[in-house]
Design a protein around this motif. Sequence first.
Motif, PDB file in Angstrom:
ATOM      1  N   GLU A 247      -5.755   4.971   5.288  1.00  0.00           N
ATOM      2  CA  GLU A 247      -5.888   3.729   6.056  1.00  0.00           C
ATOM      3  C   GLU A 247      -4.673   2.822   5.828  1.00  0.00           C
ATOM      4  O   GLU A 247      -4.112   2.264   6.767  1.00  0.00           O
ATOM      5  CB  GLU A 247      -7.167   3.024   5.586  1.00  0.00           C
ATOM      6  N   LEU A 248      -4.265   2.728   4.557  1.00  0.00           N
ATOM      7  CA  LEU A 248      -3.100   1.908   4.209  1.00  0.00           C
ATOM      8  C   LEU A 248      -1.853   2.461   4.898  1.00  0.00           C
ATOM      9  O   LEU A 248      -1.046   1.706   5.447  1.00  0.00           O
ATOM     10  CB  LEU A 248      -2.922   1.904   2.684  1.00  0.00           C
ATOM     11  N   LEU A 249      -1.714   3.784   4.875  1.00  0.00           N
ATOM     12  CA  LEU A 249      -0.555   4.412   5.507  1.00  0.00           C
ATOM     13  C   LEU A 249      -0.528   4.139   7.004  1.00  0.00           C
ATOM     14  O   LEU A 249       0.512   3.757   7.559  1.00  0.00           O
ATOM     15  CB  LEU A 249      -0.583   5.924   5.254  1.00  0.00           C
ATOM     16  N   GLU A 250      -1.676   4.331   7.646  1.00  0.00           N
ATOM     17  CA  GLU A 250      -1.713   4.216   9.111  1.00  0.00           C
ATOM     18  C   GLU A 250      -1.488   2.790   9.593  1.00  0.00           C
ATOM     19  O   GLU A 250      -1.342   2.556  10.782  1.00  0.00           O
ATOM     20  CB  GLU A 250      -3.051   4.766   9.651  1.00  0.00           C
ATOM     21  N   ARG A 251      -1.477   1.838   8.664  1.00  0.00           N
ATOM     22  CA  ARG A 251      -1.210   0.450   9.042  1.00  0.00           C
ATOM     23  C   ARG A 251       0.136  -0.008   8.498  1.00  0.00           C
ATOM     24  O   ARG A 251       0.382  -1.204   8.362  1.00  0.00           O
ATOM     25  CB  ARG A 251      -2.334  -0.442   8.520  1.00  0.00           C
ATOM     26  N   SER A 252       0.982   0.940   8.129  1.00  0.00           N
ATOM     27  CA  SER A 252       2.253   0.581   7.494  1.00  0.00           C
ATOM     28  C   SER A 252       3.421   0.784   8.443  1.00  0.00           C
ATOM     29  O   SER A 252       3.315   1.465   9.464  1.00  0.00           O
ATOM     30  CB  SER A 252       2.459   1.436   6.247  1.00  0.00           C
ATOM     31  N   LEU A 253       4.537   0.202   8.064  1.00  0.00           N
ATOM     32  CA  LEU A 253       5.771   0.357   8.823  1.00  0.00           C
ATOM     33  C   LEU A 253       6.238   1.816   8.775  1.00  0.00           C
ATOM     34  O   LEU A 253       6.856   2.322   9.715  1.00  0.00           O
ATOM     35  CB  LEU A 253       6.832  -0.567   8.212  1.00  0.00           C
ATOM     36  N   ALA A 254       5.954   2.483   7.669  1.00  0.00           N
ATOM     37  CA  ALA A 254       6.353   3.884   7.529  1.00  0.00           C
ATOM     38  C   ALA A 254       5.684   4.743   8.596  1.00  0.00           C
ATOM     39  O   ALA A 254       6.291   5.644   9.172  1.00  0.00           O
ATOM     40  CB  ALA A 254       5.977   4.388   6.139  1.00  0.00           C
ATOM     41  N   VAL A 307      -3.113   1.655  -4.874  1.00  0.00           N
ATOM     42  CA  VAL A 307      -3.114   0.499  -3.970  1.00  0.00           C
ATOM     43  C   VAL A 307      -3.898   0.797  -2.695  1.00  0.00           C
ATOM     44  O   VAL A 307      -4.059   1.944  -2.296  1.00  0.00           O
ATOM     45  CB  VAL A 307      -1.684   0.043  -3.597  1.00  0.00           C
ATOM     46  N   SER A 308      -4.398  -0.262  -2.084  1.00  0.00           N
ATOM     47  CA  SER A 308      -5.119  -0.147  -0.824  1.00  0.00           C
ATOM     48  C   SER A 308      -4.798  -1.382   0.002  1.00  0.00           C
ATOM     49  O   SER A 308      -4.019  -2.241  -0.438  1.00  0.00           O
ATOM     50  CB  SER A 308      -6.628  -0.066  -1.081  1.00  0.00           C
ATOM     51  N   THR A 309      -5.395  -1.481   1.183  1.00  0.00           N
ATOM     52  CA  THR A 309      -5.128  -2.647   2.027  1.00  0.00           C
ATOM     53  C   THR A 309      -5.628  -3.939   1.383  1.00  0.00           C
ATOM     54  O   THR A 309      -5.238  -5.021   1.786  1.00  0.00           O
ATOM     55  CB  THR A 309      -5.793  -2.490   3.407  1.00  0.00           C
ATOM     56  N   ALA A 316       5.228  -0.054   0.019  1.00  0.00           N
ATOM     57  CA  ALA A 316       6.451   0.747   0.069  1.00  0.00           C
ATOM     58  C   ALA A 316       6.003   2.206   0.099  1.00  0.00           C
ATOM     59  O   ALA A 316       5.289   2.655  -0.779  1.00  0.00           O
ATOM     60  CB  ALA A 316       7.303   0.469  -1.146  1.00  0.00           C
ATOM     61  N   VAL A 317       6.404   2.907   1.129  1.00  0.00           N
ATOM     62  CA  VAL A 317       5.960   4.284   1.300  1.00  0.00           C
ATOM     63  C   VAL A 317       7.176   5.200   1.316  1.00  0.00           C
ATOM     64  O   VAL A 317       8.153   4.917   2.014  1.00  0.00           O
ATOM     65  CB  VAL A 317       5.190   4.448   2.642  1.00  0.00           C
ATOM     66  N   ARG A 318       7.125   6.245   0.523  1.00  0.00           N
ATOM     67  CA  ARG A 318       8.214   7.230   0.582  1.00  0.00           C
ATOM     68  C   ARG A 318       7.893   8.241   1.666  1.00  0.00           C
ATOM     69  O   ARG A 318       6.775   8.759   1.724  1.00  0.00           O
ATOM     70  CB  ARG A 318       8.372   7.921  -0.769  1.00  0.00           C
ATOM     71  N   VAL A 319       8.865   8.503   2.502  1.00  0.00           N
ATOM     72  CA  VAL A 319       8.642   9.380   3.645  1.00  0.00           C
ATOM     73  C   VAL A 319       9.684  10.488   3.657  1.00  0.00           C
ATOM     74  O   VAL A 319      10.865  10.237   3.407  1.00  0.00           O
ATOM     75  CB  VAL A 319       8.777   8.604   4.979  1.00  0.00           C
ATOM     76  N   ALA A 320       9.247  11.693   3.938  1.00  0.00           N
ATOM     77  CA  ALA A 320      10.189  12.783   4.146  1.00  0.00           C
ATOM     78  C   ALA A 320       9.719  13.606   5.329  1.00  0.00           C
ATOM     79  O   ALA A 320       8.526  13.870   5.469  1.00  0.00           O
ATOM     80  CB  ALA A 320      10.281  13.648   2.895  1.00  0.00           C
ATOM     81  N   ILE A 321      10.655  13.943   6.186  1.00  0.00           N
ATOM     82  CA  ILE A 321      10.343  14.843   7.298  1.00  0.00           C
ATOM     83  C   ILE A 321      11.157  16.108   7.054  1.00  0.00           C
ATOM     84  O   ILE A 321      12.384  16.060   7.025  1.00  0.00           O
ATOM     85  CB  ILE A 321      10.710  14.202   8.653  1.00  0.00           C
ATOM     86  N   VAL A 322      10.468  17.204   6.808  1.00  0.00           N
ATOM     87  CA  VAL A 322      11.187  18.436   6.460  1.00  0.00           C
ATOM     88  C   VAL A 322      10.839  19.542   7.449  1.00  0.00           C
ATOM     89  O   VAL A 322       9.720  19.594   7.977  1.00  0.00           O
ATOM     90  CB  VAL A 322      10.861  18.905   5.019  1.00  0.00           C
TER      91      VAL A 322
ATOM     92  N   ALA C 103     -10.864  -7.716  10.298  1.00  0.00           N
ATOM     93  CA  ALA C 103      -9.459  -7.618  10.702  1.00  0.00           C
ATOM     94  C   ALA C 103      -8.883  -6.248  10.383  1.00  0.00           C
ATOM     95  O   ALA C 103      -9.252  -5.619   9.399  1.00  0.00           O
ATOM     96  CB  ALA C 103      -8.656  -8.696   9.985  1.00  0.00           C
ATOM     97  N   THR C 104      -8.016  -5.782  11.261  1.00  0.00           N
ATOM     98  CA  THR C 104      -7.245  -4.567  11.008  1.00  0.00           C
ATOM     99  C   THR C 104      -5.783  -4.952  11.188  1.00  0.00           C
ATOM    100  O   THR C 104      -5.425  -5.586  12.180  1.00  0.00           O
ATOM    101  CB  THR C 104      -7.626  -3.468  12.015  1.00  0.00           C
ATOM    102  N   CYS C 105      -4.955  -4.587  10.223  1.00  0.00           N
ATOM    103  CA  CYS C 105      -3.596  -5.122  10.206  1.00  0.00           C
ATOM    104  C   CYS C 105      -2.535  -4.033  10.288  1.00  0.00           C
ATOM    105  O   CYS C 105      -2.779  -2.878   9.971  1.00  0.00           O
ATOM    106  CB  CYS C 105      -3.367  -5.910   8.911  1.00  0.00           C
ATOM    107  N   CYS C 106      -1.350  -4.452  10.707  1.00  0.00           N
ATOM    108  CA  CYS C 106      -0.162  -3.627  10.650  1.00  0.00           C
ATOM    109  C   CYS C 106       0.884  -4.432   9.925  1.00  0.00           C
ATOM    110  O   CYS C 106       1.347  -5.447  10.454  1.00  0.00           O
ATOM    111  CB  CYS C 106       0.344  -3.320  12.046  1.00  0.00           C
ATOM    112  N   ASN C 107       1.245  -4.014   8.743  1.00  0.00           N
ATOM    113  CA  ASN C 107       2.249  -4.747   7.977  1.00  0.00           C
ATOM    114  C   ASN C 107       1.967  -6.236   7.913  1.00  0.00           C
ATOM    115  O   ASN C 107       2.857  -7.051   8.093  1.00  0.00           O
ATOM    116  CB  ASN C 107       3.628  -4.532   8.593  1.00  0.00           C
ATOM    117  N   GLY C 108       0.748  -6.574   7.732  1.00  0.00           N
ATOM    118  CA  GLY C 108       0.398  -7.980   7.566  1.00  0.00           C
ATOM    119  C   GLY C 108       0.101  -8.701   8.869  1.00  0.00           C
ATOM    120  O   GLY C 108      -0.408  -9.808   8.856  1.00  0.00           O
ATOM    121  N   ALA C 109       0.434  -8.109  10.026  1.00  0.00           N
ATOM    122  CA  ALA C 109       0.081  -8.724  11.308  1.00  0.00           C
ATOM    123  C   ALA C 109      -1.293  -8.193  11.691  1.00  0.00           C
ATOM    124  O   ALA C 109      -1.444  -7.004  11.943  1.00  0.00           O
ATOM    125  CB  ALA C 109       1.106  -8.376  12.372  1.00  0.00           C
ATOM    126  N   CYS C 110      -2.271  -9.088  11.698  1.00  0.00           N
ATOM    127  CA  CYS C 110      -3.660  -8.609  11.807  1.00  0.00           C
ATOM    128  C   CYS C 110      -4.269  -8.889  13.177  1.00  0.00           C
ATOM    129  O   CYS C 110      -3.959  -9.894  13.804  1.00  0.00           O
ATOM    130  CB  CYS C 110      -4.513  -9.287  10.740  1.00  0.00           C
TER     131      CYS C 110
END
Lengths: 347, 206, 140
Positions: A247-254, A307-309, A316-322, C103-110
């Motif tokens: 869930e945390l990943l799917e809401r991240s910039l990564a 960590v969670s939301t 900070a997420v480490r990403v690799a595309i291989v 709320a559901t957020c993306c990088n803090g924008a919820c």
Amino acid sequence: MESLTSGLASGLASDLTSSLTTGLVPALVPLVLAGLLGWTGAVKLFGRGTVRQAPKTALARMLRSSERTVLVLRTVGAAELVAAVGLLALPASVGSTAAAAPGVAAAALGAGFLGYLARARATAPESSCGCSAGDDAPITWRTFARAAAVLAGGAVSAACALGAAWMAEGSTGADGAAQPWWTVIQEQPFVSLGFLLLSSAVLVGLSADLDRWWRLPLRRFRLRLFGHPFNSAAAGGSAVPVAATVELLERSLAWQAASPVVRSGLVDHWAEDGWRILQFTGVYEESGEEGGAARPVAVLFALDATVSTDTTAEPAVRVAIVDADTGEAVAAELLSPAVRPALPLAG
Amino acid sequence: MTAHQGISSAVGRRRFLTRTVVGGATIVGATALGGIDADAAFAAPQPSLDPAFAKSSFVEGRITRIDGSVLQVLGSHGDRACVQLTNATSIWKGEPTTAAAIDTGDGLYARGVPMPDGTVAADAVWVNIVNMATTIRGIGKNRLHLSHGHHEIVGNVFPGTTNASYAGQALTSDLSKLRIGQHAQVLGAWRPSDDSVDVVRISVGH
Amino acid sequence: MACGTTSLWAGETSWFCCGNAWGPCSSAGGGACGTCRSASYHGAWPNASQACWDITRPDLCGENIPRRGCGSVMNVRHQCSGATVCITITDCGPRTKSWCGEATCCNGACRTNRVLDLTPAAFSAIGNLSSGMLPVYIYE
């Protein structure tokens, strides 16, 4: 010997008839039945819920019209109320065959309900019964049982009234006459109360629409008494579940950066050295002069497993595309920050 | 290949992938990308899934037959489809799993790419997944009694596996705050054998 | 009618099943509009009609969502990935009032409050079904 047997049989039959017509049960059954029919009839006839619930009932499917359904429900409600009043006002003690009419009416209603339920169960099993109009519970064995109780109660009332009328014709003494329910309650208050409570409890138990008034409070009380079966200590402590990391990943910039490549859902996950590794698969289409080639890739994300939301909004997420075959890192340009012009936004 | 070799090669591959992602990967996060306006970024004409998804197709139905890695699917409206599983297909059945967990009679949703031969090469397959708006009617040992529309459904609960979210907070394995009478969104895996649902996540509101 | 780019709303979306279906969804039926199907790009809107509004009551969460009846089309965009799907409204939902403030957020924008439900086909086009919930922008 034969005469003795026949005499005994005749005596027993007489006792049975007498107890059926003069006892506590026949006097109180009409009262209980009147209570049930009075309640369901009043709810159907006067309740605002009738209009709201009508389209959801199996009857609406059969009649193909909400307006007609409301009309039929109100009419049945009125019939139930009339039968209820009759059961209260014309006890078997009247001693005339006319006293059997409310019982016959109730039995007819019960038989009608059973037929309707059987048809509804066969043609529209997902619809609600409409039995008390405020009810959106489905048709189950309890609905059938309650309709059967109405039929049985009506039959008992009618039989007792007929029996009392027959006895009244055959005897002149007051001893064998049936008693109305108010006299029985006065003479045997505790036993009557017990019978009324018991039969009401059975009927309430058969009414799915009343569950919220007794079943849920009972279950809540049981939880309070015996404790919540899912106590937090048994839940594995404060470890962050994999689903929370996803869930945390799917809401991240990564995720945003890698999403042009990702095609699958979560393929695999594992933990190593405090990291939680999440593996997806995808296709990387290399941009080239000839349109580029599509390479199957594994998209890997590594996040702090603790960590969670709740603890961070911007992990900070480490990403690799291989490359899925060679393990060679690809698509580095996707993971770089880019300047993006803003567009009008909703909200 | 023996089972032992299979497991060791899987572990070896995981180690390799872990080294790749933890060791030399790009870090994407607030600190790495600085102060990008998140909303502006989302609304921008960035590379998106659109082109790929425009080419993708969706399959829904019950699995009638499993031929190796091909699933024969009978759609709920009578249509038929063949779903080809590949090494890259993600398979969900209560949790990320493998093709071995799929049974005939299971319900399925699949997203994939249509092939020239009419099959769909699946990118992602969700088996028996359900997502229901329910009300909690009872809480028992290892099970929840749920009402869903006109239905009563038994939700099987597995402590440590079933997760809960309270008022939008992060998922937790702590189920002790569930209450009778609460509206709950239940995401789970339907069991065709007894029509119950294995609860994977249960979200309750305020 | 094609999906447009004019901002309409933003919030959370979940998914649901409708039409003929398997499992607990088998009783779902064609939804409020009678045409809803899990395998089509369809959605449920909390203000598909007055009767629908009376059930969902998004106003109780401060969301005065405009009326968009059966057959309305919308572009739904995943706030985090930008993936977009064009849907047709064929049902009433979700019951927004049960989830006020979520709320559901993306990088803090919820994005707060559940304002849309998608069929599995539509939801899986912009996210994974196992996620259950997505933050979205809605255009028409």
